[in-house]
Design a protein around this motif. Sequence first.
Motif, PDB file in Angstrom:
ATOM      1  N   MET A  59       0.821  -1.211   0.000  1.00 59.38           N
ATOM      2  CA  MET A  59       0.000   0.000   0.000  1.00 59.38           C
ATOM      3  C   MET A  59       0.860   1.269   0.000  1.00 59.38           C
ATOM      4  O   MET A  59       0.511   2.278  -0.624  1.00 59.38           O
ATOM      5  CB  MET A  59      -0.941  -0.007   1.206  1.00 59.38           C
ATOM      6  N   SER A  60       2.008   1.207   0.683  1.00 57.72           N
ATOM      7  CA  SER A  60       2.902   2.372   0.707  1.00 57.72           C
ATOM      8  C   SER A  60       3.506   2.642  -0.663  1.00 57.72           C
ATOM      9  O   SER A  60       3.724   3.803  -1.037  1.00 57.72           O
ATOM     10  CB  SER A  60       4.022   2.160   1.735  1.00 57.72           C
ATOM     11  N   THR A  61       3.791   1.577  -1.406  1.00 54.95           N
ATOM     12  CA  THR A  61       4.339   1.751  -2.755  1.00 54.95           C
ATOM     13  C   THR A  61       3.324   2.452  -3.662  1.00 54.95           C
ATOM     14  O   THR A  61       3.677   3.373  -4.413  1.00 54.95           O
ATOM     15  CB  THR A  61       4.729   0.387  -3.357  1.00 54.95           C
ATOM     16  N   ILE A  62       2.074   2.032  -3.587  1.00 52.52           N
ATOM     17  CA  ILE A  62       1.024   2.693  -4.373  1.00 52.52           C
ATOM     18  C   ILE A  62       0.875   4.141  -3.930  1.00 52.52           C
ATOM     19  O   ILE A  62       0.723   5.056  -4.767  1.00 52.52           O
ATOM     20  CB  ILE A  62      -0.308   1.943  -4.231  1.00 52.52           C
ATOM     21  N   ALA A  63       0.926   4.374  -2.621  1.00 54.96           N
ATOM     22  CA  ALA A  63       0.827   5.740  -2.099  1.00 54.96           C
ATOM     23  C   ALA A  63       1.983   6.604  -2.605  1.00 54.96           C
ATOM     24  O   ALA A  63       1.799   7.793  -2.890  1.00 54.96           O
ATOM     25  CB  ALA A  63       0.812   5.722  -0.576  1.00 54.96           C
ATOM     26  N   THR A  64       3.163   5.999  -2.728  1.00 55.53           N
ATOM     27  CA  THR A  64       4.326   6.742  -3.227  1.00 55.53           C
ATOM     28  C   THR A  64       4.116   7.208  -4.663  1.00 55.53           C
ATOM     29  O   THR A  64       4.375   8.377  -5.001  1.00 55.53           O
ATOM     30  CB  THR A  64       5.587   5.874  -3.150  1.00 55.53           C
ATOM     31  N   PHE A  65       3.639   6.317  -5.528  1.00 56.21           N
ATOM     32  CA  PHE A  65       3.408   6.690  -6.920  1.00 56.21           C
ATOM     33  C   PHE A  65       2.265   7.701  -7.034  1.00 56.21           C
ATOM     34  O   PHE A  65       2.300   8.592  -7.894  1.00 56.21           O
ATOM     35  CB  PHE A  65       3.132   5.451  -7.760  1.00 56.21           C
ATOM     36  N   ALA A  66       1.263   7.575  -6.162  1.00 58.45           N
ATOM     37  CA  ALA A  66       0.183   8.566  -6.149  1.00 58.45           C
ATOM     38  C   ALA A  66       0.708   9.929  -5.709  1.00 58.45           C
ATOM     39  O   ALA A  66       0.292  10.976  -6.226  1.00 58.45           O
ATOM     40  CB  ALA A  66      -0.942   8.107  -5.219  1.00 58.45           C
ATOM     41  N   THR A  67       1.635   9.920  -4.759  1.00 54.06           N
ATOM     42  CA  THR A  67       2.259  11.168  -4.297  1.00 54.06           C
ATOM     43  C   THR A  67       3.063  11.813  -5.409  1.00 54.06           C
ATOM     44  O   THR A  67       2.976  13.024  -5.651  1.00 54.06           O
ATOM     45  CB  THR A  67       3.173  10.897  -3.085  1.00 54.06           C
ATOM     46  N   PHE A  68       3.864  10.984  -6.089  1.00 51.85           N
ATOM     47  CA  PHE A  68       4.663  11.510  -7.205  1.00 51.85           C
ATOM     48  C   PHE A  68       3.765  12.090  -8.288  1.00 51.85           C
ATOM     49  O   PHE A  68       4.032  13.177  -8.820  1.00 51.85           O
ATOM     50  CB  PHE A  68       5.543  10.412  -7.798  1.00 51.85           C
ATOM     51  N   ALA A  69       2.702  11.373  -8.633  1.00 52.22           N
ATOM     52  CA  ALA A  69       1.776  11.850  -9.666  1.00 52.22           C
ATOM     53  C   ALA A  69       1.141  13.181  -9.262  1.00 52.22           C
ATOM     54  O   ALA A  69       1.017  14.099 -10.080  1.00 52.22           O
ATOM     55  CB  ALA A  69       0.697  10.802  -9.931  1.00 52.22           C
ATOM     56  N   THR A  70       0.753  13.288  -7.998  1.00 49.76           N
ATOM     57  CA  THR A  70       0.146  14.525  -7.506  1.00 49.76           C
ATOM     58  C   THR A  70       1.141  15.674  -7.559  1.00 49.76           C
ATOM     59  O   THR A  70       0.802  16.790  -7.974  1.00 49.76           O
ATOM     60  CB  THR A  70      -0.357  14.331  -6.058  1.00 49.76           C
ATOM     61  N   MET A  71       2.371  15.409  -7.141  1.00 45.44           N
ATOM     62  CA  MET A  71       3.410  16.437  -7.187  1.00 45.44           C
ATOM     63  C   MET A  71       3.696  16.874  -8.617  1.00 45.44           C
ATOM     64  O   MET A  71       3.887  18.066  -8.902  1.00 45.44           O
ATOM     65  CB  MET A  71       4.698  15.918  -6.543  1.00 45.44           C
TER      66      MET A  71
END
Length: 238
Positions: A59-71
């Motif tokens: 779940m943290s890995t998915i959250a990381t890519f979502a964070t990058f996409a948002t940034m």
Amino acid sequence: MFWFTEGMCFLPMFLVIWSLSTFIISYIIAITLKDVDVILPYISDTGAIQPESGVFGFMSTIATFATFATMYVEYKFVERVHETTGAMSPRFNKVSFAFGIISCVGMLLVATFQETTMRKTHDVGASLFFICGSIYAVIQSVISYRGHPYGCSKYTCHFRAFFAGLAVLAVLPTIICSVVVGKNSLHWDTNDKHYTIHLVSTVCEWITTFSFVFFFLTYIREFQQFTLKLTVNLIENS
């Protein structure tokens, strides 16, 4: 049309919901299995042992890519506003995005290397995540104020600055107290040496993390104002 389908606001909304779910689910599994103490363990402690480590890492890995996409989407939005109005600093925008990328790398290290197996790598990742994430939030807050009234409202600027400042204030004791404590333990007793310092570190870690979550929550209204399109340019072979 529903409000959450307007523009790109689904992206930060997904990030916030998914991140909160990551912390809550791994915490519930860890305390149910009695792998951590109920009262304020480190967030990483809740994902240190199987099976919760697998859930936390995934779940943290998915959250990381979502964070990058948002940034990245925020970076492109600020870039576009500058091209149109000249109101936002492109240099600040690039520096902010660079720190954002580094913080995402730190998140991946935390998600991949558990503290019980590779403590040093895990700690490096956590430090990158917290420090660079705080710097990203601060610079984005400055950009928001400089870009007003383009982008977000004045109230949103204030909320953004508040959570960025809270993250900065909390991240320092998080790291310092963790270094002072030194030892790696999933269970603590009130009679343990450095228990109070450990508690301060964990409280500040949770504050820092949730400051990031609520910071990205302020992106939702702003992301309703625009869409992002991908353009494909074919290279003709001579």
